[in-house]
Design a protein around this motif. Structure first.
Motif, mmCIF file in Angstrom:
data_model
loop_
_atom_site.group_PDB
_atom_site.id
_atom_site.type_symbol
_atom_site.label_atom_id
_atom_site.label_comp_id
_atom_site.label_asym_id
_atom_site.label_seq_id
_atom_site.Cartn_x
_atom_site.Cartn_y
_atom_site.Cartn_z
ATOM 1 N N PRO A 12 -68.629 14.074 77.463
ATOM 2 C CA PRO A 12 -67.369 14.565 78.029
ATOM 3 C C PRO A 12 -67.594 15.108 79.444
ATOM 4 N N ALA A 13 -66.688 14.778 80.348
ATOM 5 C CA ALA A 13 -66.873 15.136 81.757
ATOM 6 C C ALA A 13 -66.643 16.626 81.988
ATOM 7 N N VAL A 14 -67.485 17.198 82.844
ATOM 8 C CA VAL A 14 -67.324 18.568 83.322
ATOM 9 C C VAL A 14 -67.455 18.546 84.839
ATOM 10 N N VAL A 15 -66.436 19.026 85.523
ATOM 11 C CA VAL A 15 -66.437 19.098 86.983
ATOM 12 C C VAL A 15 -66.823 20.507 87.400
ATOM 13 N N LEU A 16 -67.758 20.629 88.340
ATOM 14 C CA LEU A 16 -68.211 21.921 88.848
ATOM 15 C C LEU A 16 -67.784 22.051 90.304
ATOM 16 N N VAL A 81 -63.099 21.785 83.758
ATOM 17 C CA VAL A 81 -63.359 22.160 85.145
ATOM 18 C C VAL A 81 -63.907 23.578 85.175
ATOM 19 N N VAL A 82 -65.000 23.745 85.904
ATOM 20 C CA VAL A 82 -65.654 25.038 86.071
ATOM 21 C C VAL A 82 -65.694 25.325 87.574
ATOM 22 N N ALA A 83 -65.219 26.500 87.990
ATOM 23 C CA ALA A 83 -65.085 26.763 89.421
ATOM 24 C C ALA A 83 -65.423 28.205 89.753
ATOM 25 N N ILE A 84 -65.908 28.393 90.966
ATOM 26 C CA ILE A 84 -66.209 29.719 91.480
ATOM 27 C C ILE A 84 -65.657 29.841 92.894
ATOM 28 N N ASP A 85 -65.253 31.070 93.256
ATOM 29 C CA ASP A 85 -64.892 31.384 94.638
ATOM 30 C C ASP A 85 -63.819 30.414 95.142
ATOM 31 N N PRO A 89 -59.011 28.551 93.034
ATOM 32 C CA PRO A 89 -57.601 28.163 93.189
ATOM 33 C C PRO A 89 -57.385 26.666 93.028
ATOM 34 N N VAL A 90 -58.350 25.878 93.443
ATOM 35 C CA VAL A 90 -58.274 24.424 93.292
ATOM 36 C C VAL A 90 -58.218 24.058 91.812
ATOM 37 N N ALA A 91 -59.116 24.646 91.030
ATOM 38 C CA ALA A 91 -59.175 24.354 89.601
ATOM 39 C C ALA A 91 -57.905 24.795 88.882
ATOM 40 N N VAL A 92 -57.388 25.959 89.237
ATOM 41 C CA VAL A 92 -56.186 26.464 88.576
ATOM 42 C C VAL A 92 -54.991 25.588 88.908
ATOM 43 N N HIS A 98 -51.670 19.262 86.276
ATOM 44 C CA HIS A 98 -52.082 18.113 85.449
ATOM 45 C C HIS A 98 -52.711 18.599 84.149
ATOM 46 N N PRO A 99 -51.975 19.351 83.336
ATOM 47 C CA PRO A 99 -52.580 19.926 82.130
ATOM 48 C C PRO A 99 -53.127 18.888 81.153
ATOM 49 N N ALA A 100 -52.556 17.694 81.134
ATOM 50 C CA ALA A 100 -53.036 16.667 80.208
ATOM 51 C C ALA A 100 -54.422 16.151 80.587
ATOM 52 N N ARG A 101 -54.824 16.368 81.833
ATOM 53 C CA ARG A 101 -56.122 15.868 82.282
ATOM 54 C C ARG A 101 -57.245 16.887 82.119
ATOM 55 N N ILE A 102 -56.898 18.157 81.902
ATOM 56 C CA ILE A 102 -57.905 19.213 81.874
ATOM 57 C C ILE A 102 -58.066 19.732 80.449
ATOM 58 N N ARG A 103 -59.265 19.585 79.904
ATOM 59 C CA ARG A 103 -59.522 20.034 78.535
ATOM 60 C C ARG A 103 -59.741 21.541 78.477
#
Length: 271
Positions: A12-16, A81-85, A89-92, A98-103
């Motif tokens: 499963p994909a995880v974007v950092l 999606v995992v995000a810092i700093d 805001p990009v991740a949120v 696109h809630p259907a794309r983000i697990r």
């Protein structure tokens, strides 16, 4: 725009998503363990690191579109999606639009524009560098030739004096040296008013994806308090004795929170 993307693992994909003054390498201690069970996708954001130095498009909405495009190019219909700093805001926005794309959504050590909840943190005003970076042309002119001292201050402060590995320090310094590299980095701050408006507009919708907010020093629980009114499923933790750059300062503690949270989403996706 051409994006530089580090890839590792399968599953499963995880974007950092990194922040300032980082590149994808801020996740160096995290990628290996995650890649044992996931396809890890760690881009340099627009204008940062080895991604192309775009003239504009540093608002969170455009950056979120960039990330959706990377997922499309890699054939991934959904991802955590995992995000810092600066990546937060990009991740949120990505999760709201696109809630259907983000697990699953994991965000840390950032504020979400002017959304309510961060008043205590901002009581004395935003951090000093926000204003310095926001003035067009100023910071990059002042800092030319002094990039090492400036970036070192953020790396040292962001780890509560512990610092980062020399190879990572050198990589970050190289990524933020020169007028154009600095212009791109500070363009994120110059786009903060636009990003704040985008967040306000998107926050009329509920954040329906399961979310994890992680704080440290200095943001603490301010991000959690901003998310709490709009999130349907929010878990929050503050890591003690941890600097702002959580993935490098306390990677073991971060993985202890991250891996079970992501695994729960993977089980739901395959059940």
């Amino acid at each position: 725009m051409t994006a530089n993307v580090a890839l590792a693992g399968a599953g499963p994909a995880v974007v950092l998503l990194h922040g300032f003054p980082h590149t994808w390498r801020v996740w160096s201690e995290i990628i290996g363990p995650l890649a044992a069970h996931h396809r890890v996708i760690a881009p340099d954001l627009r204008g940062f690191g080895a991604s192309s130095r775009a003239p504009d498009g540093y608002d969170a909405g455009t950056l979120a579109t960039d990330i959706a495009g990377i997922l499309d190019a890699l054939g991934e219909s959904t991802a955590s999606v995992v995000a810092i700093d600066a990546g937060t805001p990009v991740a949120v926005l990505l999760a709201l639009r696109h809630p259907a794309r983000i697990r699953r959504l994991v965000v840390m050590e950032a504020l979400l524009g002017t959304l309510p909840g961060a008043e205590d943190f901002l009581a004395a005003g935003p951090p000093w560098w926000f204003g310095f970076h926001a003035v067009p042309g100023l910071a990059e002119t002042v800092l030319i030739g002094q990039e090492a001292r400036y970036i070192d201050w953020f790396l040292t402060t962001g780890t509560r004096g512990r610092g980062v590995r020399p190879d990572l320090r050198d990589a970050f310094l190289a990524a933020y040296t020169g007028t154009d590299a600095l212009r791109c980095a500070f363009s994120y701050y110059r786009a903060l008013p636009a990003s704040a408006r985008q967040l306000e507009q998107a926050a009329v919708a509920r954040l329906t994806v399961p979310a994890l907010a992680i704080g440290a020093h200095p943001v603490g629980d301010a991000l959690e308090r901003q998310l709490r009114p709009l999130a349907d499923d929010l878990t929050a933790h503050v890591i003690p004795d941890c600097g702002h750059i959580i993935p490098l300062d306390r990677p073991r503690e971060l993985l202890g929170l991250l891996m079970p949270f992501l695994a729960a989403g993977d089980r739901r996706a395959t059940s």
